[in-house]
Design a protein around this motif. Structure first.
Motif, PDB file in Angstrom:
ATOM      1  N   GLN A   1       0.905  -1.230   0.090  1.00 32.16           N
ATOM      2  CA  GLN A   1      -0.158  -0.016  -0.093  1.00 32.16           C
ATOM      3  C   GLN A   1       0.968   1.094   0.037  1.00 32.16           C
ATOM      4  OE1 GLN A   1      -2.147   0.820   3.818  1.00 32.16           O
ATOM      5  NE2 GLN A   1      -3.820   1.358   2.596  1.00 32.16           N
ATOM      6  N   ASP A   2       0.635   2.097  -0.815  1.00 32.39           N
ATOM      7  CA  ASP A   2       1.092   3.642  -0.620  1.00 32.39           C
ATOM      8  C   ASP A   2      -0.017   4.424  -0.260  1.00 32.39           C
ATOM      9  OD1 ASP A   2       2.148   6.257  -1.068  1.00 32.39           O
ATOM     10  OD2 ASP A   2       3.182   5.390  -2.676  1.00 32.39           O
ATOM     11  N   SER A   3      -0.104   4.777   1.157  1.00 36.64           N
ATOM     12  CA  SER A   3      -1.094   5.427   1.559  1.00 36.64           C
ATOM     13  C   SER A   3      -1.276   6.874   1.284  1.00 36.64           C
ATOM     14  CB  SER A   3      -1.170   5.736   3.112  1.00 36.64           C
ATOM     15  OG  SER A   3      -1.050   4.312   3.699  1.00 36.64           O
ATOM     16  N   ALA A   4      -0.053   7.269   1.010  1.00 33.77           N
ATOM     17  CA  ALA A   4       0.046   8.922   0.467  1.00 33.77           C
ATOM     18  C   ALA A   4      -0.533   9.020  -1.109  1.00 33.77           C
ATOM     19  CB  ALA A   4       1.441   9.228   0.334  1.00 33.77           C
ATOM     20  N   LYS A   5      -0.343   7.905  -1.854  1.00 33.19           N
ATOM     21  CA  LYS A   5      -1.007   7.922  -3.255  1.00 33.19           C
ATOM     22  C   LYS A   5      -2.367   7.257  -3.330  1.00 33.19           C
ATOM     23  CE  LYS A   5       3.530   7.819  -5.384  1.00 33.19           C
ATOM     24  NZ  LYS A   5       4.482   7.407  -6.440  1.00 33.19           N
ATOM     25  N   LYS A   6      -2.853   6.748  -2.195  1.00 34.29           N
ATOM     26  CA  LYS A   6      -4.089   6.037  -1.997  1.00 34.29           C
ATOM     27  C   LYS A   6      -4.184   4.892  -2.970  1.00 34.29           C
ATOM     28  CE  LYS A   6      -6.639   9.971  -0.166  1.00 34.29           C
ATOM     29  NZ  LYS A   6      -7.581  10.947  -0.288  1.00 34.29           N
ATOM     30  N   THR A   7      -3.010   4.237  -3.141  1.00 29.41           N
ATOM     31  CA  THR A   7      -3.002   3.028  -4.121  1.00 29.41           C
ATOM     32  C   THR A   7      -2.777   1.637  -3.215  1.00 29.41           C
ATOM     33  OG1 THR A   7      -0.485   3.212  -4.520  1.00 29.41           O
ATOM     34  CG2 THR A   7      -2.223   4.335  -5.642  1.00 29.41           C
ATOM     35  N   LEU A   8      -3.261   0.699  -3.900  1.00 30.15           N
ATOM     36  CA  LEU A   8      -3.059  -0.864  -2.978  1.00 30.15           C
ATOM     37  C   LEU A   8      -2.910  -1.681  -4.345  1.00 30.15           C
ATOM     38  CD1 LEU A   8      -3.445  -2.479  -0.556  1.00 30.15           C
ATOM     39  CD2 LEU A   8      -5.771  -2.834  -1.403  1.00 30.15           C
ATOM     40  N   THR A   9      -1.661  -2.202  -4.349  1.00 30.69           N
ATOM     41  CA  THR A   9      -1.274  -3.235  -5.142  1.00 30.69           C
ATOM     42  C   THR A   9      -1.297  -4.649  -4.800  1.00 30.69           C
ATOM     43  OG1 THR A   9      -0.028  -1.314  -6.182  1.00 30.69           O
ATOM     44  CG2 THR A   9       0.588  -3.651  -6.609  1.00 30.69           C
ATOM     45  N   LEU A  10      -1.689  -5.476  -5.706  1.00 28.32           N
ATOM     46  CA  LEU A  10      -1.492  -6.915  -5.502  1.00 28.32           C
ATOM     47  C   LEU A  10      -0.557  -7.553  -6.497  1.00 28.32           C
ATOM     48  CD1 LEU A  10      -2.381  -9.333  -3.770  1.00 28.32           C
ATOM     49  CD2 LEU A  10      -4.073  -9.578  -5.649  1.00 28.32           C
ATOM     50  N   GLN A  11       0.757  -8.015  -6.196  1.00 22.79           N
ATOM     51  CA  GLN A  11       1.737  -8.463  -7.069  1.00 22.79           C
ATOM     52  C   GLN A  11       1.280 -10.165  -7.132  1.00 22.79           C
ATOM     53  OE1 GLN A  11       3.991  -7.436  -9.399  1.00 22.79           O
ATOM     54  NE2 GLN A  11       4.113  -9.402  -9.953  1.00 22.79           N
ATOM     55  N   MET A  12       0.832 -10.627  -8.219  1.00 20.40           N
ATOM     56  CA  MET A  12       0.428 -12.130  -8.380  1.00 20.40           C
ATOM     57  C   MET A  12       1.581 -12.795  -8.929  1.00 20.40           C
ATOM     58  SD  MET A  12      -3.119 -11.341  -9.384  1.00 20.40           S
ATOM     59  CE  MET A  12      -3.585 -13.157  -9.578  1.00 20.40           C
ATOM     60  N   ASN A  13       2.302 -13.564  -8.573  1.00 22.29           N
ATOM     61  CA  ASN A  13       3.227 -14.533  -9.090  1.00 22.29           C
ATOM     62  C   ASN A  13       2.949 -15.705  -9.121  1.00 22.29           C
ATOM     63  OD1 ASN A  13       5.022 -12.255  -9.430  1.00 22.29           O
ATOM     64  ND2 ASN A  13       5.803 -12.450  -7.383  1.00 22.29           N
ATOM     65  N   ASN A  14       3.518 -16.585  -9.967  1.00 24.24           N
ATOM     66  CA  ASN A  14       3.593 -18.074 -10.081  1.00 24.24           C
ATOM     67  C   ASN A  14       2.052 -18.435 -10.071  1.00 24.24           C
ATOM     68  OD1 ASN A  14       3.963 -21.009 -10.261  1.00 24.24           O
ATOM     69  ND2 ASN A  14       4.340 -21.050  -8.031  1.00 24.24           N
TER      70      ASN A  14
END
Length: 131
Positions: free
Chosen positions: A71-84
């Motif tokens: 999460q980047d709270s300042a930018k209000k972004t949430l990321t999900l890195q999906m591998n394999n």
């Protein structure tokens, strides 16, 4: 009114990687818990991963070690890195946020069984894993 918008979904082959993003808007206070959920075809919605206000993360057993949430709270972004990725990862993926107070344990419980604690939901982004 908080709004969440997912992006990054698509088709990927087994063993490949995909990055999902969620952009928040319309709110100033930090959410106490933000998470990713998925709704596979023919199955119930399930929690995938969540991050609490202190940066603590929690994962469903089915994705632990393969997916990473940040999460980047300042930018209000949430990321999900999906591998394999695996065929069973095929689903509509949703970003959600909870604005009422909860600690790390509460965030974990909400991810697993108290989806109603998440007040705001995005429209979803589809992920298809093919062999």
């Amino acid at each position: 009114q908080a709004r969440l918008k997912e992006s990054g979904g698509g088709s990927v082959q087994v063993g490949g990687s995909l990055t999902l993003s969620c952009e928040g808007s319309g709110y100033n206070n930090r959410m106490f818990c933000m998470g990713w959920f998925r709704h596979p075809p023919g199955n119930e919605r399930e929690g995938v991963a969540a991050v609490d206000k202190d940066g603590g993360t929690t994962y469903a057993n089915s994705v632990r070690g393969r997916f990473t949430i940040f999460q980047d709270s300042a930018k209000k972004t949430l990321t999900l890195q999906m591998n394999n990725v695996k065929p069973e990862d095929t689903a509509m993926y949703y970003c959600a946020a909870a604005e009422v107070y909860m600690d790390g344990d509460g965030c974990y419980t909400a991810l697993l069984s108290r989806h109603q604690d998440f007040h705001y939901w995005g429209q979803g982004t589809p992920v298809t894993v093919s062999s």
